[in-house]
Design a protein around this motif. Sequence first.
Motif, PDB file in Angstrom:
ATOM      1  N   THR A   1      -2.982  -4.395 -38.667  1.00  0.00           N
ATOM      2  CA  THR A   1      -1.616  -4.431 -38.119  1.00  0.00           C
ATOM      3  C   THR A   1      -1.629  -5.342 -36.885  1.00  0.00           C
ATOM      4  N   PRO A   2      -0.434  -5.806 -36.426  1.00  0.00           N
ATOM      5  CA  PRO A   2      -0.429  -6.691 -35.250  1.00  0.00           C
ATOM      6  C   PRO A   2      -1.069  -6.016 -34.039  1.00  0.00           C
ATOM      7  N   VAL A   3      -1.696  -6.817 -33.211  1.00  0.00           N
ATOM      8  CA  VAL A   3      -2.365  -6.284 -32.011  1.00  0.00           C
ATOM      9  C   VAL A   3      -1.309  -5.736 -31.052  1.00  0.00           C
ATOM     10  N   GLN A   4      -1.528  -4.538 -30.545  1.00  0.00           N
ATOM     11  CA  GLN A   4      -0.617  -3.972 -29.534  1.00  0.00           C
ATOM     12  C   GLN A   4      -1.105  -4.381 -28.152  1.00  0.00           C
ATOM     13  N   ILE A   5      -0.167  -4.813 -27.311  1.00  0.00           N
ATOM     14  CA  ILE A   5      -0.515  -5.248 -25.954  1.00  0.00           C
ATOM     15  C   ILE A   5       0.212  -4.326 -24.977  1.00  0.00           C
ATOM     16  N   LEU A   6      -0.554  -3.603 -24.152  1.00  0.00           N
ATOM     17  CA  LEU A   6       0.046  -2.548 -23.323  1.00  0.00           C
ATOM     18  C   LEU A   6      -0.395  -2.674 -21.867  1.00  0.00           C
ATOM     19  N   ASP A   7       0.525  -2.319 -20.948  1.00  0.00           N
ATOM     20  CA  ASP A   7       0.171  -2.270 -19.520  1.00  0.00           C
ATOM     21  C   ASP A   7      -0.652  -1.026 -19.214  1.00  0.00           C
ATOM     22  N   ARG A   8      -0.281   0.072 -19.848  1.00  0.00           N
ATOM     23  CA  ARG A   8      -0.974   1.350 -19.632  1.00  0.00           C
ATOM     24  C   ARG A   8      -1.188   2.027 -20.962  1.00  0.00           C
ATOM     25  N   LEU A   9      -2.225   2.849 -21.049  1.00  0.00           N
ATOM     26  CA  LEU A   9      -2.497   3.569 -22.289  1.00  0.00           C
ATOM     27  C   LEU A   9      -2.032   5.012 -22.150  1.00  0.00           C
ATOM     28  N   SER A  10      -1.567   5.597 -23.258  1.00  0.00           N
ATOM     29  CA  SER A  10      -1.260   7.027 -23.262  1.00  0.00           C
ATOM     30  C   SER A  10      -2.593   7.783 -23.250  1.00  0.00           C
ATOM     31  N   ALA A  11      -2.509   9.099 -23.012  1.00  0.00           N
ATOM     32  CA  ALA A  11      -3.743   9.895 -23.014  1.00  0.00           C
ATOM     33  C   ALA A  11      -4.428   9.808 -24.380  1.00  0.00           C
ATOM     34  N   ALA A  12      -3.630   9.809 -25.457  1.00  0.00           N
ATOM     35  CA  ALA A  12      -4.220   9.760 -26.807  1.00  0.00           C
ATOM     36  C   ALA A  12      -4.873   8.403 -27.056  1.00  0.00           C
ATOM     37  N   GLN A  13      -4.211   7.320 -26.617  1.00  0.00           N
ATOM     38  CA  GLN A  13      -4.801   5.989 -26.801  1.00  0.00           C
ATOM     39  C   GLN A  13      -6.091   5.868 -25.991  1.00  0.00           C
ATOM     40  N   ALA A  14      -6.058   6.386 -24.759  1.00  0.00           N
ATOM     41  CA  ALA A  14      -7.263   6.313 -23.913  1.00  0.00           C
ATOM     42  C   ALA A  14      -8.414   7.058 -24.586  1.00  0.00           C
ATOM     43  N   ALA A  15      -8.103   8.232 -25.161  1.00  0.00           N
ATOM     44  CA  ALA A  15      -9.164   9.014 -25.832  1.00  0.00           C
ATOM     45  C   ALA A  15      -9.714   8.230 -27.026  1.00  0.00           C
ATOM     46  N   ASP A  16      -8.815   7.548 -27.775  1.00  0.00           N
ATOM     47  CA  ASP A  16      -9.277   6.747 -28.926  1.00  0.00           C
ATOM     48  C   ASP A  16     -10.177   5.600 -28.474  1.00  0.00           C
ATOM     49  N   VAL A  17      -9.809   4.942 -27.364  1.00  0.00           N
ATOM     50  CA  VAL A  17     -10.617   3.818 -26.867  1.00  0.00           C
ATOM     51  C   VAL A  17     -12.001   4.331 -26.456  1.00  0.00           C
ATOM     52  N   LEU A  18     -12.041   5.471 -25.774  1.00  0.00           N
ATOM     53  CA  LEU A  18     -13.337   5.988 -25.312  1.00  0.00           C
ATOM     54  C   LEU A  18     -14.188   6.456 -26.500  1.00  0.00           C
ATOM     55  N   ALA A  19     -13.520   6.984 -27.545  1.00  0.00           N
ATOM     56  CA  ALA A  19     -14.273   7.390 -28.754  1.00  0.00           C
ATOM     57  C   ALA A  19     -14.828   6.147 -29.451  1.00  0.00           C
ATOM     58  N   LEU A  20     -14.030   5.070 -29.484  1.00  0.00           N
ATOM     59  CA  LEU A  20     -14.502   3.816 -30.097  1.00  0.00           C
ATOM     60  C   LEU A  20     -15.715   3.288 -29.320  1.00  0.00           C
ATOM     61  N   ALA A  21     -15.610   3.337 -27.990  1.00  0.00           N
ATOM     62  CA  ALA A  21     -16.724   2.846 -27.157  1.00  0.00           C
ATOM     63  C   ALA A  21     -17.978   3.678 -27.414  1.00  0.00           C
ATOM     64  N   ALA A  22     -17.805   4.986 -27.579  1.00  0.00           N
ATOM     65  CA  ALA A  22     -18.961   5.861 -27.826  1.00  0.00           C
ATOM     66  C   ALA A  22     -19.587   5.530 -29.183  1.00  0.00           C
ATOM     67  N   ALA A  23     -18.736   5.218 -30.188  1.00  0.00           N
ATOM     68  CA  ALA A  23     -19.261   4.859 -31.523  1.00  0.00           C
ATOM     69  C   ALA A  23     -20.044   3.549 -31.441  1.00  0.00           C
ATOM     70  N   ALA A  24     -19.528   2.597 -30.648  1.00  0.00           N
ATOM     71  CA  ALA A  24     -20.234   1.319 -30.488  1.00  0.00           C
ATOM     72  C   ALA A  24     -21.575   1.552 -29.792  1.00  0.00           C
ATOM     73  N   GLU A  25     -21.587   2.460 -28.814  1.00  0.00           N
ATOM     74  CA  GLU A  25     -22.846   2.746 -28.114  1.00  0.00           C
ATOM     75  C   GLU A  25     -23.876   3.334 -29.079  1.00  0.00           C
ATOM     76  N   GLN A  26     -23.423   4.229 -29.941  1.00  0.00           N
ATOM     77  CA  GLN A  26     -24.320   4.829 -30.945  1.00  0.00           C
ATOM     78  C   GLN A  26     -24.949   3.744 -31.805  1.00  0.00           C
ATOM     79  N   ALA A  27     -24.109   2.786 -32.254  1.00  0.00           N
ATOM     80  CA  ALA A  27     -24.579   1.758 -33.180  1.00  0.00           C
ATOM     81  C   ALA A  27     -25.410   0.688 -32.482  1.00  0.00           C
ATOM     82  N   ASP A  28     -25.001   0.304 -31.271  1.00  0.00           N
ATOM     83  CA  ASP A  28     -25.612  -0.859 -30.616  1.00  0.00           C
ATOM     84  C   ASP A  28     -26.680  -0.474 -29.598  1.00  0.00           C
ATOM     85  N   GLY A  29     -26.659   0.791 -29.190  1.00  0.00           N
ATOM     86  CA  GLY A  29     -27.619   1.217 -28.171  1.00  0.00           C
ATOM     87  C   GLY A  29     -27.215   0.813 -26.768  1.00  0.00           C
TER      88      GLY A  29
END
Length: 290
Positions: free
Chosen positions: A2-30
């Motif tokens: 889908t088109p990239v969303q560009i935001l000034d601030r993230l909602s609590a749910a979006q912030a949680a998704d970003v941090l979960a994505l970062a944690a998944a990347a850490e698991q994979a990349d070390g």
Amino acid sequence: MTPVQILDRLSAAQAADVLALAAAAEQADGVYPLSEDVVLRVRGGGSPAAHKHFLTYADDGRLAGYAFSEGELVVHPGYRRRGHGTALLAAAGSGPLRFWAHGDEDGARAFAEKNGFERVRVLWQMRRSLTEPLPDIPLPAGVTLRGFRPGLDEDAWLGVNSRAFAHHPEQGRWTRDDLLAREAEPWFDPAGFLLAVDVADTLLGFHWTKVHPASGDDPALGEIYVLGVDPAGHRKGLGAALSVAGLRHLAGQGLTVANLYVDESNTAAAALYRRLGFAVYKTDINYQRP
Ligand SMILES: CC(C)(COP(=O)(O)OP(=O)(O)OC[C@H]1O[C@@H](n2cnc3c(N)ncnc32)[C@H](O)[C@@H]1OP(=O)(O)O)[C@@H](O)C(=O)NCCC(=O)NCCS
């Protein structure tokens, strides 16, 4: 995609998704893909600046990639090689852009080259055992150490920080809001934020330590979080004495490993840390597109 969303601030749910994505990347990349500053901004802290968050979603509706303007870019390990990184870059526009790759990895290097980015900064993480003896380095005459006093020492600290880091943009530009955001963090401990003052209580330098709990394969770490000496007082032994005092404080808390981040080009600090027994442990690369 889908088109990239560009935001000034993230909602609590979006912030949680970003941090979960970062944690998944850490698991994979070390390696954890976001800097502390970007994590604070994901969670809504730091100085209000003209920064943007970029989110790209996969067809299944899950967050596939995240970028922070002038900052970082990460694609979920489950959604790589599908154009999300390129889409995030395209959304960020064609102007100057930079991003950090945590770990000097082939994937990030190939992506950077393909998209016209050059390596502009190299950041080392250095480590040292805290169970090995530390050298005895006395404070210069007339200098004493005391803890940071929240609500009282901010102005003096901001002044010395901006002068000491005049040539290190990320650290030297810190505002009061940036400082207060850290003071509000659960890890903040004024007793581990050492200030070196003269007899008139004028601030000459500081060593701010930070304790990181054990995570993954890493033991608990005691970080030289920010170390700075007012340039007027350089080369008089204060940086070395402050470093050792902070390291002793960390060892006294039961920590066995110390770490720090320093630019490869910061020859003064790298020389000081090597002298104190630190060695390079990991390398992060900052890529920039003109
Ligand atoms: C790094 C810094 C804290 C050192 O403080 P300082 O009080 O000047 O350092 P010291 O006098 O204690 O020096 C101790 C040793 O560090 C090394 N060192 C310090 N400055 C140096 C320089 N300009 N070039 C090469 N080595 C240097 C030397 O080994 C020195 O020992 P020596 O003087 O006997 O040769 C100071 O330069 C500073 O504030 N820099 C800007 C902020 C910064 O980069 N902080 C670290 C980022 S993580």
